[in-house]
Design a protein around this motif. Structure first.
Motif, short mmCIF file in Angstrom:
data_model
loop_
_atom_site.label_atom_id
_atom_site.label_comp_id
_atom_site.label_asym_id
_atom_site.label_seq_id
_atom_site.Cartn_x
_atom_site.Cartn_y
_atom_site.Cartn_z
N LEU A 5 0.83 -1.16 -0.02
CA LEU A 5 -0.16 -0.01 -0.02
C LEU A 5 0.98 1.33 -0.17
O LEU A 5 1.89 1.24 0.80
CB LEU A 5 -0.85 0.18 1.25
N PRO A 6 0.56 2.22 -0.78
CA PRO A 6 1.68 3.43 -1.07
C PRO A 6 1.49 4.36 0.27
O PRO A 6 2.61 5.14 0.22
CB PRO A 6 1.07 3.86 -2.26
N GLU A 7 0.38 4.37 0.85
CA GLU A 7 0.46 5.40 1.81
C GLU A 7 -0.23 5.01 3.31
O GLU A 7 -1.03 4.12 3.46
CB GLU A 7 -0.58 6.50 1.20
N LEU A 8 0.28 5.47 4.43
CA LEU A 8 -0.19 5.14 5.68
C LEU A 8 -1.40 5.46 5.82
O LEU A 8 -2.55 4.62 6.44
CB LEU A 8 0.82 6.09 6.53
N GLU A 9 -1.98 6.58 5.30
CA GLU A 9 -3.63 6.82 5.51
C GLU A 9 -4.29 5.75 5.09
O GLU A 9 -5.41 5.50 5.42
CB GLU A 9 -3.82 8.11 5.07
N MET A 10 -4.05 5.19 3.65
CA MET A 10 -4.92 4.20 2.94
C MET A 10 -4.59 2.94 4.04
O MET A 10 -5.89 2.36 4.06
CB MET A 10 -4.19 3.89 2.00
N ALA A 11 -3.69 2.40 4.46
CA ALA A 11 -3.35 1.36 5.25
C ALA A 11 -4.36 1.50 6.42
O ALA A 11 -4.96 0.64 6.99
CB ALA A 11 -2.08 1.10 5.58
N GLN A 12 -4.14 2.68 7.29
CA GLN A 12 -5.20 3.07 8.39
C GLN A 12 -6.80 2.81 8.03
O GLN A 12 -7.36 2.46 8.88
CB GLN A 12 -4.75 4.21 8.88
N THR A 13 -6.95 3.30 6.94
CA THR A 13 -8.30 3.30 6.46
C THR A 13 -8.88 2.01 6.32
O THR A 13 -9.90 1.38 6.77
CB THR A 13 -8.54 4.07 5.32
N VAL A 14 -7.99 1.13 5.46
CA VAL A 14 -8.23 -0.26 5.29
C VAL A 14 -8.23 -1.14 6.40
O VAL A 14 -9.03 -2.07 6.38
CB VAL A 14 -7.64 -0.73 3.85
N TYR A 15 -7.15 -1.10 7.12
CA TYR A 15 -7.06 -2.06 8.37
C TYR A 15 -6.77 -1.16 9.53
O TYR A 15 -5.56 -1.56 10.14
CB TYR A 15 -5.51 -2.87 8.02
N PRO A 16 -7.86 -0.48 10.25
CA PRO A 16 -7.67 0.15 11.39
C PRO A 16 -7.28 -0.73 12.57
O PRO A 16 -6.79 0.03 13.45
CB PRO A 16 -9.00 0.79 11.42
N GLU A 17 -7.47 -2.07 12.61
CA GLU A 17 -7.32 -2.71 14.01
C GLU A 17 -5.86 -2.96 13.92
O GLU A 17 -5.55 -3.51 15.07
CB GLU A 17 -8.12 -3.82 13.86
N LEU A 18 -5.18 -2.66 12.75
CA LEU A 18 -3.51 -3.06 13.15
C LEU A 18 -3.10 -2.15 13.58
O LEU A 18 -1.68 -2.27 14.06
CB LEU A 18 -3.15 -3.48 11.49
N ASN A 19 -3.54 -0.92 13.80
CA ASN A 19 -2.76 0.36 14.50
C ASN A 19 -1.42 0.46 14.04
O ASN A 19 -0.35 0.50 14.98
CB ASN A 19 -2.78 -0.04 15.94
N ILE A 20 -1.33 0.88 12.62
CA ILE A 20 -0.33 1.27 12.00
C ILE A 20 0.18 2.72 12.38
O ILE A 20 -0.70 3.61 12.18
CB ILE A 20 -0.14 0.82 10.43
N LYS A 21 1.30 3.11 12.74
CA LYS A 21 1.58 4.39 13.45
C LYS A 21 2.57 4.98 12.21
O LYS A 21 2.59 6.33 12.11
CB LYS A 21 2.05 4.47 14.64
#
Length: 138
Positions: A89-105
């Protein structure tokens, strides 16, 4: 009128005949196929919120890469030897939106999965390759 009705009658007969030509045994799934599908569904964890990220077998890992567009993960032999599925995934925001429970910071992020869930998370690709060299899949 007879000219038109005869081809229509023949066409309908052929159409109906072709639809009923397939035997029911061919379309019915065999018990062997059903038995093979059952163990595959029990291998994946039902408690993990994103089963599509999990590794599909015990011999490999799955990897989620976030934000690292300069490094070609697919060309790194140390990673591809042990990782079968790679999702980038190219952006952190995209990952946080798609996988919110992974708590990627942070970005970049490398998250490694086995068949049950997250087994390693790092910000550095060298740390990931070191982990993969030291640990084998189940």
């Amino acid at each position: 009128m007879k000219r038109i009705s005869w081809p229509i009658l023949v066409g309908l007969t052929l159409l109906v005949g072709c639809q009923n030509a397939e035997s029911k045994e061919v379309t019915k799934p065999s018990t062997e196929t059903t038995e093979q599908k059952a163990p595959a569904s029990t291998n994946t964890s039902t408690t993990f919120p994103y089963p599509n990220l999990l590794s599909q077998n015990e011999q490999t890992f799955a990897l989620l890469v976030i934000g690292d567009q300069e490094t070609s993960i697919e060309d790194n032999k140390k990673i591809t030897d042990k990782v079968h599925d790679i999702l980038s995934l190219p952006e952190l925001e995209m990952a946080q939106t798609v996988y919110p429970e992974l708590n990627i910071k942070t970005e970049p992020a490398y998250i490694l999965f086995d068949q049950a869930g997250v087994i390693h998370q790092s910000k550095d690709i060298n740390e990931l390759t070191t982990y993969l060299e030291q640990n084998n899949p189940n």
